[in-house]
Design a protein around this motif. Structure first.
Motif, PDB file in Angstrom:
ATOM      1  N   LYS A 230      57.024  71.070 -37.081  1.00 21.26           N
ATOM      2  CA  LYS A 230      57.043  69.604 -37.037  1.00 21.26           C
ATOM      3  C   LYS A 230      57.492  69.096 -35.676  1.00 21.26           C
ATOM      4  CE  LYS A 230      58.787  67.488 -40.628  1.00 21.26           C
ATOM      5  NZ  LYS A 230      59.721  67.177 -41.745  1.00 21.26           N
ATOM      6  N   ALA A 231      58.352  69.890 -35.002  1.00 21.28           N
ATOM      7  CA  ALA A 231      58.880  69.455 -33.706  1.00 21.28           C
ATOM      8  C   ALA A 231      57.888  69.685 -32.574  1.00 21.28           C
ATOM      9  CB  ALA A 231      60.182  70.188 -33.417  1.00 21.28           C
ATOM     10  N   LYS A 232      57.021  70.701 -32.666  1.00 22.32           N
ATOM     11  CA  LYS A 232      56.177  71.099 -31.543  1.00 22.32           C
ATOM     12  C   LYS A 232      54.684  70.822 -31.729  1.00 22.32           C
ATOM     13  CE  LYS A 232      59.246  73.010 -28.764  1.00 22.32           C
ATOM     14  NZ  LYS A 232      59.428  72.615 -27.356  1.00 22.32           N
ATOM     15  N   VAL A 233      54.248  70.586 -32.985  1.00 22.05           N
ATOM     16  CA  VAL A 233      52.816  70.439 -33.246  1.00 22.05           C
ATOM     17  C   VAL A 233      52.519  69.010 -33.651  1.00 22.05           C
ATOM     18  CG1 VAL A 233      50.862  71.223 -34.637  1.00 22.05           C
ATOM     19  CG2 VAL A 233      52.631  72.858 -33.931  1.00 22.05           C
ATOM     20  N   VAL A 234      51.439  68.431 -33.090  1.00 24.49           N
ATOM     21  CA  VAL A 234      51.018  67.065 -33.421  1.00 24.49           C
ATOM     22  C   VAL A 234      49.533  67.073 -33.761  1.00 24.49           C
ATOM     23  CG1 VAL A 234      52.769  65.964 -31.976  1.00 24.49           C
ATOM     24  CG2 VAL A 234      50.528  66.539 -31.011  1.00 24.49           C
ATOM     25  N   LEU A 235      49.097  65.998 -34.399  1.00 27.83           N
ATOM     26  CA  LEU A 235      47.676  65.831 -34.701  1.00 27.83           C
ATOM     27  C   LEU A 235      46.924  65.437 -33.439  1.00 27.83           C
ATOM     28  CD1 LEU A 235      47.981  63.833 -38.060  1.00 27.83           C
ATOM     29  CD2 LEU A 235      47.378  66.246 -37.799  1.00 27.83           C
ATOM     30  N   VAL A 236      45.722  65.936 -33.267  1.00 29.59           N
ATOM     31  CA  VAL A 236      44.916  65.629 -32.077  1.00 29.59           C
ATOM     32  C   VAL A 236      44.594  64.144 -32.019  1.00 29.59           C
ATOM     33  CG1 VAL A 236      42.678  66.024 -30.963  1.00 29.59           C
ATOM     34  CG2 VAL A 236      43.951  67.950 -31.937  1.00 29.59           C
ATOM     35  N   ARG A 273      41.415  76.366 -31.325  1.00 33.46           N
ATOM     36  CA  ARG A 273      40.236  75.509 -31.480  1.00 33.46           C
ATOM     37  C   ARG A 273      40.519  74.106 -30.981  1.00 33.46           C
ATOM     38  NH1 ARG A 273      39.946  77.705 -36.668  1.00 33.46           N
ATOM     39  NH2 ARG A 273      40.557  75.700 -37.567  1.00 33.46           N
ATOM     40  N   GLY A 274      41.705  73.592 -31.240  1.00 32.06           N
ATOM     41  CA  GLY A 274      42.112  72.282 -30.739  1.00 32.06           C
ATOM     42  C   GLY A 274      41.355  71.124 -31.340  1.00 32.06           C
ATOM     43  N   ASP A 275      40.747  71.325 -32.534  1.00 35.13           N
ATOM     44  CA  ASP A 275      39.980  70.219 -33.124  1.00 35.13           C
ATOM     45  C   ASP A 275      40.784  69.407 -34.136  1.00 35.13           C
ATOM     46  OD1 ASP A 275      38.159  72.251 -35.565  1.00 35.13           O
ATOM     47  OD2 ASP A 275      40.249  72.221 -34.933  1.00 35.13           O
ATOM     48  N   SER A 276      41.988  69.909 -34.530  1.00 38.69           N
ATOM     49  CA  SER A 276      42.786  69.159 -35.508  1.00 38.69           C
ATOM     50  C   SER A 276      44.242  68.967 -35.054  1.00 38.69           C
ATOM     51  CB  SER A 276      42.752  69.859 -36.864  1.00 38.69           C
ATOM     52  OG  SER A 276      43.245  71.187 -36.745  1.00 38.69           O
ATOM     53  N   VAL A 277      44.868  70.048 -34.527  1.00 37.04           N
ATOM     54  CA  VAL A 277      46.266  69.952 -34.073  1.00 37.04           C
ATOM     55  C   VAL A 277      46.403  70.609 -32.711  1.00 37.04           C
ATOM     56  CG1 VAL A 277      47.247  69.907 -36.401  1.00 37.04           C
ATOM     57  CG2 VAL A 277      46.835  72.106 -35.276  1.00 37.04           C
ATOM     58  N   LYS A 278      47.467  70.239 -31.979  1.00 35.22           N
ATOM     59  CA  LYS A 278      47.772  70.860 -30.697  1.00 35.22           C
ATOM     60  C   LYS A 278      49.289  70.836 -30.483  1.00 35.22           C
ATOM     61  CE  LYS A 278      46.861  66.529 -28.237  1.00 35.22           C
ATOM     62  NZ  LYS A 278      46.059  65.899 -27.166  1.00 35.22           N
ATOM     63  N   ALA A 285      55.674  66.000 -22.915  1.00 39.80           N
ATOM     64  CA  ALA A 285      54.361  65.789 -22.299  1.00 39.80           C
ATOM     65  C   ALA A 285      53.382  66.755 -22.936  1.00 39.80           C
ATOM     66  CB  ALA A 285      54.438  66.023 -20.797  1.00 39.80           C
ATOM     67  N   GLN A 286      52.108  66.390 -22.942  1.00 37.11           N
ATOM     68  CA  GLN A 286      51.094  67.226 -23.559  1.00 37.11           C
ATOM     69  C   GLN A 286      50.831  68.467 -22.731  1.00 37.11           C
ATOM     70  OE1 GLN A 286      51.128  65.637 -26.783  1.00 37.11           O
ATOM     71  NE2 GLN A 286      49.327  66.912 -26.604  1.00 37.11           N
TER      72      GLN A 286
END
Length: 457
Positions: A230-236, A273-278, A285-286
């Protein structure tokens, strides 16, 4: 008075002569001229001429008794004026049964035979005339089919040349696409190597499974928890929203934590894949995964596009080659001296016999289907098996389905002359051995000399 005696003598001599030569064909009458002695036709014995047709067998070949039943090997000639002459065994002479249509075999019996030769001759002449009309019409249709066969042969040859040209063009195109795909793959590989060799510590770290795992493992305890995800992953598409507990659990495969091995086979693929989360970097920063690099993504799309185009060209090339192979097999078949049987290729003819439906597909196969719908192969095309004078009047279909407690089924197809093309009969004279009668104009053969029926006799 003397005149009447002469006439009676002539009549008596004629009666004796007719008695002597009864049962003899015109070609043998020279052996039976009135003389003092008679030589058996096989040359085995000489007997007095009075013993010819005396109802006693003197010659071994039976030639001295052509008009009686005395000799077991004798033959009696039925003249049958108006119909076909033929021989019968001399044992049938005067046996009370009419064997000759002119009744000549029962000249001295109680049988009352009528001369039916003229009626039989008329019927046979009408039949032969009908057959000749059928033959003439069949030969006319055959000539048309020969002309169509020649044109069809030329069309198929032209089609083969066109397909071969298409195959050559596709092969050139195929080689070009393979070269371009190879270049696209090399570009993708080179871009990936350049990214992996970059100066950015974060990018270098994010290019490895271990690096991404360590980035997510904040407390460095060797496992990733729900809170760390939850701390490191976000929705694209919604970077500001924090993942819910259920969403984090879903990324962890339903568990509350995972080690690096499980990460490599689950969450790593989703992040790459980077199509849902990153991933967010340590300062908010991203960060950028290798899979999200624009140059690498462009190279990857180019490689995929070339792979798709290459696959289409390969499929087209394979299809054309299959068509060429199929056409070459068809053209390799013997369709007759003038390609007259070519029109049969690709056609099928059916015939229902009791509970079975037989299907003949010339140059392909023969099948039998029962009322329940079960189909059995009676053989596939094998060869022509006619006589040396007419090779094309019989077909062999072999290697059909195995017969119960026997070999494979096979079918012999006999071709007969007719004004239409149709399957006329189908039989099984012996176990799993089938015979068929197939009628078609191309089976008609010119008749050089028709067997005569001498109505003038």
């Amino acid at each position: 008075m003397r005149f009447y005696i002469i006439i009676a003598a002539i009549f008596w001599c004629g009666s004796v002569d007719s008695r002597k030569v009864r049962g003899i064909s015109s070609s043998y009458k020279r052996f039976y001229r009135e003389r003092k002695s008679f030589l058996c036709i096989d040359g085995s014995k000489i007997i007095p001429f009075e013993q010819v047709n005396d109802d006693y067998c003197d010659c071994e070949d039976g030639s001295d008794e052509p008009g009686t039943s005395a000799c077991p090997r004798g033959r009696f000639y039925c003249t049958n004026l108006g119909f076909r002459p033929h021989y019968i065994p001399s044992s049938r002479v005067n046996d009370g049964i009419c064997d000759c249509c002119d009744a000549s075999d029962e000249y001295n019996s109680h049988a009352h035979c009528q001369n039916t030769c003229w009626n039989l001759g008329q019927r046979e002449r009408a039949y032969v005339e009908g057959q000749m009309r059928t033959l003439d019409e069949g030969l006319r249709l055959k000539q048309q089919l020969i002309e169509e066969g020649v044109l069809l042969w030329r069309e198929k040859q032209a089609q083969l040349r066109e397909l071969q040209q298409v195959a050559e063009d596709l092969q050139i195109k195929l080689e070009e696409h393979r070269r371009r795909k190879h270049e696209a793959d090399q570009l993708k590989e080179q871009t990936l190597k350049e990214l992996q060799a970059g100066d950015s510590g974060l990018r270098h770290q994010n290019n490895t499974v271990t690096g991404i795992f360590q980035l997510l493992d904040s407390n460095k305890d060797g496992s990733i928890t729900v809170d760390e995800v939850k701390a490191k992953v976000v929705l694209v598409h919604d970077e500001e929203r924090v993942l819910s507990e259920n969403e984090a659990l879903g990324l962890l495969g339903g568990g509350h934590q995972m080690d690096v091995t499980k990460f490599q086979h689950t969450l790593w693929g989703v992040l790459t894949r980077g199509d849902s989360v990153k991933i967010k970097d340590a300062h908010g920063a991203q960060g950028t995964l290798v899979g999200e690099d624009p140059y690498l993504m462009a190279a990857d799309r180019a490689a995929e596009w070339m792979a798709t185009k290459l696959k289409k060209v390969e499929e087209a090339y394979e299809t054309v080659n299959m068509e060429i192979s199929d056409l070459q097999k068809k053209l390799a078949i013997d369709y007759g001296t003038d390609w007259e049987f070519l029109f049969l290729n690709g056609q099928c003819y059916k015939l229902k016999v009791y509970e079975y439906t037989y299907t003949l597909c010339p140059f392909n196969q023969v099948t039998q289907k029962n009322t329940a719908g079960t189909e059995v192969s009676l053989g596939v095309w094998g060869m022509w098996a006619g006589t040396p004078k007419n090779l094309y009047n019989q077909m062999i279909y072999e290697s059909g389905e195995p017969c119960w407690q026997g070999g494979s089924r096979s079918t012999t197809v006999t071709l007969t002359c007719g004004t239409e093309t149709a399957l006329r009969s189908a039989k099984e004279p012996s176990k799993c051995q089938y015979i068929m009668d197939f009628q078609t104009p191309v089976a008609c053969q010119p008749v050089l000399k028709q067997r005569g029926i001498h109505s003038e006799l």
